[in-house]
Each structure stands twice: as C-alpha cells, then as structure tokens.
Motif scaffolding. Structure first.
Motif, PDB file in Angstrom:
ATOM      1  N   TYR A 223      10.437 -55.212  26.519  1.00  0.00           N
ATOM      2  CA  TYR A 223       9.693 -54.875  27.750  1.00  0.00           C
ATOM      3  C   TYR A 223       9.081 -53.482  27.628  1.00  0.00           C
ATOM      4  CZ  TYR A 223      14.453 -53.148  28.552  1.00  0.00           C
ATOM      5  OH  TYR A 223      15.674 -52.549  28.404  1.00  0.00           O
ATOM      6  N   HIS A 224       8.457 -53.229  26.483  1.00  0.00           N
ATOM      7  CA  HIS A 224       7.992 -51.879  26.183  1.00  0.00           C
ATOM      8  C   HIS A 224       6.888 -51.390  27.119  1.00  0.00           C
ATOM      9  CE1 HIS A 224       4.041 -52.468  24.109  1.00  0.00           C
ATOM     10  NE2 HIS A 224       4.467 -53.713  24.102  1.00  0.00           N
ATOM     11  N   LYS A 225       6.040 -52.315  27.591  1.00  0.00           N
ATOM     12  CA  LYS A 225       4.951 -51.889  28.483  1.00  0.00           C
ATOM     13  C   LYS A 225       5.486 -51.489  29.854  1.00  0.00           C
ATOM     14  CE  LYS A 225       0.958 -54.410  26.822  1.00  0.00           C
ATOM     15  NZ  LYS A 225       0.042 -55.511  27.098  1.00  0.00           N
ATOM     16  N   LYS A 226       6.357 -52.344  30.392  1.00  0.00           N
ATOM     17  CA  LYS A 226       6.950 -52.026  31.699  1.00  0.00           C
ATOM     18  C   LYS A 226       7.713 -50.696  31.607  1.00  0.00           C
ATOM     19  CE  LYS A 226       7.538 -56.695  33.427  1.00  0.00           C
ATOM     20  NZ  LYS A 226       8.413 -57.840  33.373  1.00  0.00           N
ATOM     21  N   LEU A 227       8.446 -50.542  30.491  1.00  0.00           N
ATOM     22  CA  LEU A 227       9.216 -49.315  30.278  1.00  0.00           C
ATOM     23  C   LEU A 227       8.280 -48.106  30.236  1.00  0.00           C
ATOM     24  CD1 LEU A 227      12.104 -48.357  29.690  1.00  0.00           C
ATOM     25  CD2 LEU A 227      11.654 -48.724  27.260  1.00  0.00           C
ATOM     26  N   PHE A 228       7.158 -48.267  29.551  1.00  0.00           N
ATOM     27  CA  PHE A 228       6.189 -47.169  29.425  1.00  0.00           C
ATOM     28  C   PHE A 228       5.690 -46.760  30.808  1.00  0.00           C
ATOM     29  CE2 PHE A 228       1.815 -45.620  29.035  1.00  0.00           C
ATOM     30  CZ  PHE A 228       1.987 -44.573  28.145  1.00  0.00           C
ATOM     31  N   TRP A 229       5.244 -47.731  31.597  1.00  0.00           N
ATOM     32  CA  TRP A 229       4.655 -47.389  32.900  1.00  0.00           C
ATOM     33  C   TRP A 229       5.697 -46.905  33.883  1.00  0.00           C
ATOM     34  CZ3 TRP A 229       0.017 -46.034  32.557  1.00  0.00           C
ATOM     35  CH2 TRP A 229      -0.854 -46.653  31.668  1.00  0.00           C
ATOM     36  N   PHE A 230       6.922 -47.422  33.783  1.00  0.00           N
ATOM     37  CA  PHE A 230       8.017 -46.939  34.628  1.00  0.00           C
ATOM     38  C   PHE A 230       8.284 -45.459  34.330  1.00  0.00           C
ATOM     39  CE2 PHE A 230      12.682 -46.228  34.972  1.00  0.00           C
ATOM     40  CZ  PHE A 230      12.793 -46.303  36.352  1.00  0.00           C
ATOM     41  N   LEU A 231       8.398 -45.147  33.046  1.00  0.00           N
ATOM     42  CA  LEU A 231       8.668 -43.749  32.666  1.00  0.00           C
ATOM     43  C   LEU A 231       7.482 -42.848  32.998  1.00  0.00           C
ATOM     44  CD1 LEU A 231      10.573 -44.366  29.314  1.00  0.00           C
ATOM     45  CD2 LEU A 231      11.515 -43.417  31.411  1.00  0.00           C
ATOM     46  N   MET A 232       6.254 -43.396  32.860  1.00  0.00           N
ATOM     47  CA  MET A 232       5.087 -42.571  33.193  1.00  0.00           C
ATOM     48  C   MET A 232       5.029 -42.280  34.690  1.00  0.00           C
ATOM     49  SD  MET A 232       3.670 -41.578  30.503  1.00  0.00           S
ATOM     50  CE  MET A 232       5.241 -41.667  29.660  1.00  0.00           C
ATOM     51  N   ALA A 233       5.496 -43.217  35.515  1.00  0.00           N
ATOM     52  CA  ALA A 233       5.545 -42.972  36.961  1.00  0.00           C
ATOM     53  C   ALA A 233       6.529 -41.844  37.255  1.00  0.00           C
ATOM     54  CB  ALA A 233       5.955 -44.253  37.693  1.00  0.00           C
ATOM     55  N   ILE A 234       7.687 -41.896  36.589  1.00  0.00           N
ATOM     56  CA  ILE A 234       8.664 -40.808  36.747  1.00  0.00           C
ATOM     57  C   ILE A 234       8.043 -39.494  36.255  1.00  0.00           C
ATOM     58  CG2 ILE A 234      10.860 -39.891  35.860  1.00  0.00           C
ATOM     59  CD1 ILE A 234      11.910 -42.747  35.807  1.00  0.00           C
ATOM     60  N   GLY A 235       7.314 -39.595  35.138  1.00  0.00           N
ATOM     61  CA  GLY A 235       6.674 -38.408  34.564  1.00  0.00           C
ATOM     62  C   GLY A 235       5.649 -37.809  35.506  1.00  0.00           C
ATOM     63  N   ALA A 236       4.845 -38.679  36.137  1.00  0.00           N
ATOM     64  CA  ALA A 236       3.808 -38.186  37.048  1.00  0.00           C
ATOM     65  C   ALA A 236       4.443 -37.467  38.233  1.00  0.00           C
ATOM     66  CB  ALA A 236       2.946 -39.352  37.525  1.00  0.00           C
ATOM     67  N   ALA A 237       5.525 -38.041  38.773  1.00  0.00           N
ATOM     68  CA  ALA A 237       6.216 -37.411  39.911  1.00  0.00           C
ATOM     69  C   ALA A 237       6.804 -36.060  39.484  1.00  0.00           C
ATOM     70  CB  ALA A 237       7.313 -38.343  40.426  1.00  0.00           C
ATOM     71  N   THR A 238       7.433 -36.057  38.308  1.00  0.00           N
ATOM     72  CA  THR A 238       8.034 -34.812  37.803  1.00  0.00           C
ATOM     73  C   THR A 238       6.963 -33.752  37.571  1.00  0.00           C
ATOM     74  OG1 THR A 238       9.566 -36.249  36.623  1.00  0.00           O
ATOM     75  CG2 THR A 238       9.644 -33.910  36.062  1.00  0.00           C
ATOM     76  N   PHE A 239       5.813 -34.211  37.056  1.00  0.00           N
ATOM     77  CA  PHE A 239       4.709 -33.280  36.783  1.00  0.00           C
ATOM     78  C   PHE A 239       4.232 -32.626  38.087  1.00  0.00           C
ATOM     79  CE2 PHE A 239       0.108 -32.509  36.310  1.00  0.00           C
ATOM     80  CZ  PHE A 239       0.145 -31.600  35.250  1.00  0.00           C
TER      81      PHE A 239
END
Lengths: 235, 121
Positions: free
Chosen positions: B87-103
């Motif tokens: 599930y690499h794509k879902k994982l990527f976008w999930f982590l990027m959402a966390i990344g965007a919030a953290t940013f």
C-alpha cells in the motif's frame, strides 16, 4: 465512428539512420483497443508497420509496448481511456529495437534463466504420487505465479535503465515464486544469484514495475520479501 | 529515459534531491559553527546576519526538506521491513498529509517572526 490519431515509433536498424515517428488516423469503434488500431493500420494503411501480437486476450504477453509514456499491453489498452492526442505508441524502453515496435527480449529471458525458473528437488518424493503442497503453502505463491513474462515491468524499471546487468523485476518475481515454494530445494543456489549488486539490492523501490504490470502484480513487494529472506539466512 | 512519472518515481526523486540538500546544509551548518572557535564577537555578528529574512525563508525550506526526507524514510522502512510495498501510495499520501500539517505548524511561527507584528526581530 470516432477517429483518433496515432503517432507510432518507426525504426529499421538495417535501413534507417535514426528512429522517426509516423502519424496515422484510425476510426475506432467503441471498445477498440490499441492493438485493434494497430491491426487496422497494418491491414488497411501501412503493411510495413511491425509489432508483436498473439492471443489478443492479455495472457500471452506479446504486445507489451509503451503507450503514452507508460508500459501496458496493447490488447488491454482501451483507446477511449487514452486522453492524449495523438496517442503515442513506442517499443518497450531499454530493450534493443529489432523493428518498429518489436524489441529483442533475449536479454530479458537470459536473466530469467539465471534465477532457475523451475522446481529444484534433490530428494525423492515422499510417496509414489505428487509432492504434497498444502492450500496454505500454495497461497504463498499468489501474486507471483501469474506473471506472463511480457517484460513491461523490467522495461519500466529505472534501475534496469541504469544497469543492464540488473536481473530486473520479472526475473526477481520468478525467483520469489520458486524460493517461497515449500516443495523447492534450490533456495540457496537461487539466493546466491540474487544476493549481489546486480540482483536484489539494485531495486530502489520506485514501483514503476507495479504500475506497469498488466496482471496487477507487485514485484517490488516480492523483492522486499526476498531481501528479508537473504538477511534472515545470514543472521 | 522518458517515461511517465508515478508516485513511486516522484518520491524516489524527491528523496535524492532532499538528501543532497541535507548534505549541503550540514556542510554549511558546520562551516557556520566553526566561527565559534574564532571568538564570540565574530559568531554573534554572523548570527545577526542569520536573522535576515532570506535566511528565515531558507529555514522554512530546510524544515520542508527535513520533514519530507524523514517521513519518506519512514515510508521506506515500512516498505523494506513491513508490508508497506502493498500500500505504498496510500502510505505516501498519508505521511505527506502528516508532513504538510507538521510543516504548517513549524513554518507559521517562522513567518510570524519575519513580520513587523511578529515576535522580536
């Protein structure tokens, strides 16, 4: 009936100095595939166009090619789903072109043979019947045995573009299929082939192979399992 | 080689770019710190320069680079040692959402620091 334009890679290494692209217009009834359009071109417009085809049902793997910049089977690619105009059809990347859309896949199959794509057994079967494989053991091979060897994955792999000695996702998936077969006794000799810089470790998990596979398989996952297997065998 | 870019390709390319930028940053960071050995006054002068808006913007960029590189690194750990490849794509976008919030949480205070109404300058 709608008409679509096709821009097709043309190259004959014996007569052409360099490749060129030739455009054709084809009437495409609803439900037409790219292979249907190629057939239409070859049969009614230009008999010199060369490509591989066989089953027309997505199982022989002959018609893998690059369509609009991504690898797929021409017989499965529905024309109406391809938005770009013209539709660009090219031979599989990174394999030598024999003519037009036909590539030399000898190297691809040589890599496959390196991983010994057959059951290796050294002990006699426990009974005079077949070697038993439980349903659970058989299930381990789901997602690995379905490969049709079309080459779409290996040709899409940037690691293979950079290292022509890399075994590639198709050969590694085939290695997985036999290494995780509980009846097989050739694990170590296969792992010896995989455990080097042109083997497993060349995969950088870019996942192009997963995107390209027309059977929806996941060679990157299989390669990951093989990496874990190699490490667990060592420690 | 021209080929269509998918999520996995972009994530790989960005990982290489951010990795290169982090190596560059570490070099600059060590260069700046070596001024400590030249006496407090010289180092303080350099720190005043570092308060310029351009360096604050670079800090925001650094935050983005660090967040992407570390989160994608976690994704690769899941792929290599877990079942992330399935599930690499879902994982990527999930982590990027966390990344965007953290940013955003990290970048907003830095930007506020830049404005006259913000914190001390």
């Amino acid at each position: 009936m709608p008409t679509r334009r096709f821009k097709i890679f043309r190259y004959n290494p014996h007569t052409d100095e360099r490749p060129r692209y030739q455009e054709y217009e084809v009437q495409v009834p609803t439900g037409s595939t790219v292979l249907d359009a190629l057939n239409e071109i070859k049969w009614t417009q230009d008999g010199t166009l060369t490509y591989r085809r066989s089953c027309r049902h997505g199982i022989c793997g002959s018609c893998a090619m690059t369509i609009n910049g991504a690898n797929m089977l021409a017989c499965e690619a529905q024309v109406h789903t391809l938005k770009r105009d013209p539709i660009v059809v090219e031979p599989l990347r990174s394999f030598p072109v024999i003519k037009d859309l036909v590539v030399d896949m000898d190297g691809f199959f040589d890599k496959l043979l390196l991983v010994k794509p057959y059951l290796i057994v050294k002990t006699p079967p426990p009974t005079d019947k077949e070697r038993y494989q439980s349903p659970e053991d058989r299930k381990l091979l789901d997602g690995a045995y379905e490969c049709i060897l079309c080459g779409a994955c290996t040709s899409s792999c940037p690691s293979f573009w950079a290292d022509k000695e890399f075994l590639g996702p198709a050969a590694l998936l085939k290695a997985y299929r036999f290494i995780f077969d509980t009846r097989d006794e050739g694990v170590q000799e296969r792992l010896d082939v995989l455990d080097n810089k042109h083997g497993l470790w060349r995969c950088h998990t870019i996942f192009n192979c997963v995107e390209a596979c027309p059977k929806g398989l996941n060679p990157t996952w299989a390669i990951g399992e093989l990496k874990k297997k190699v490490i667990s065998e060592k420690f | 080689m021209r080929y269509r870019w998918f999520t996995g390709g972009w994530s790989w390319l960005l990982m290489r770019i951010t990795g290169g930028l982090l190596i560059l940053y570490l070099g600059l960071h060590i260069y700046v710190l070596h001024f400590l050995g030249k006496g407090g006054e010289e180092f303080d002068r350099l720190m005043v320069t570092m308060q310029q808006p351009i360096f604050k913007l670079l800090e925001v960029g650094l935050l983005g680079v660090v967040i992407y590189h570390s989160l994608n690194g976690i994704r690769i750990l899941f792929i290599d040692f877990g079942r992330g490849a399935l599930y690499h794509k879902k994982l990527f976008w999930f982590l990027m959402a966390i990344g965007a919030a953290t940013f955003l949480v990290g970048a907003i205070p830095i930007f506020q620091h830049l404005t006259p109404l913000g914190g001390e300058r």
